[in-house]
Design a protein around this motif. Structure first.
Motif, PDB file in Angstrom:
ATOM      1  N   ILE A 167      30.418  45.079  45.913  1.00  0.00           N
ATOM      2  CA  ILE A 167      31.158  44.030  45.219  1.00  0.00           C
ATOM      3  C   ILE A 167      30.171  43.213  44.379  1.00  0.00           C
ATOM      4  O   ILE A 167      29.158  42.734  44.901  1.00  0.00           O
ATOM      5  N   ASP A 181      32.273  38.340  41.290  1.00  0.00           N
ATOM      6  CA  ASP A 181      33.670  38.364  41.751  1.00  0.00           C
ATOM      7  C   ASP A 181      33.974  37.120  42.571  1.00  0.00           C
ATOM      8  O   ASP A 181      33.103  36.567  43.241  1.00  0.00           O
ATOM      9  N   ARG A 182      35.231  36.681  42.502  1.00  0.00           N
ATOM     10  CA  ARG A 182      35.667  35.477  43.214  1.00  0.00           C
ATOM     11  C   ARG A 182      36.746  35.851  44.229  1.00  0.00           C
ATOM     12  O   ARG A 182      37.899  36.045  43.866  1.00  0.00           O
ATOM     13  N   THR A 225      32.133  32.270  43.710  1.00  0.00           N
ATOM     14  CA  THR A 225      31.734  33.670  43.535  1.00  0.00           C
ATOM     15  C   THR A 225      31.118  34.222  44.815  1.00  0.00           C
ATOM     16  O   THR A 225      30.671  33.459  45.676  1.00  0.00           O
ATOM     17  N   MET A 263      40.181  40.081  44.920  1.00  0.00           N
ATOM     18  CA  MET A 263      39.055  39.706  44.090  1.00  0.00           C
ATOM     19  C   MET A 263      39.490  39.427  42.650  1.00  0.00           C
ATOM     20  O   MET A 263      40.331  40.135  42.109  1.00  0.00           O
ATOM     21  N   ASP A 275      37.542  38.833  38.879  1.00  0.00           N
ATOM     22  CA  ASP A 275      36.229  39.066  38.285  1.00  0.00           C
ATOM     23  C   ASP A 275      36.049  38.374  36.941  1.00  0.00           C
ATOM     24  O   ASP A 275      35.248  38.770  36.139  1.00  0.00           O
TER      25      ASP A 275
END
Length: 90
Positions: free
Chosen positions: A2, A6-7, A52, A87, A89
């Motif tokens: 990952i 990404d959040r 993030t 996720m 992004d």
């Protein structure tokens, strides 16, 4: 793996709650409860859709002595596969 940009956030059908009976955090899913260790609960507590993955790893490094970023990413990847975490992004 990952990406650090990404959040993650909990999926709509998932709740991170404190279980008084177990005296620890759990993930509540429809018809399922996942018992978390303290580090797992800390990771998921930071999954707000704004923070993030890289910032989560950095925050955990300030709280705990040894939190390998690869393990955090692997943990999140497994929860994405189980559809517990989503996720973004952007």
């Amino acid at each position: 793996m990952i990406p650090g940009s990404d959040r993650p956030r909990l999926a709509r059908h998932v709740r991170l709650v404190w279980s008084p009976a177990r005296q620890q955090h759990v993930l509540q899913l429809p018809e399922t409860v996942v018992v978390l260790n303290p580090t797992g609960a800390a990771v998921l507590g930071l999954c707000d859709g704004r923070t993030t993955v890289g910032a989560i790893v950095d925050e955990l490094a300030t709280r705990y002595r040894d939190v390998p970023g690869d393990e955090v990413r692997l943990f999140l990847k497994s929860l994405v596969a189980r559809r517990c975490v989503e996720m973004a992004d952007d």
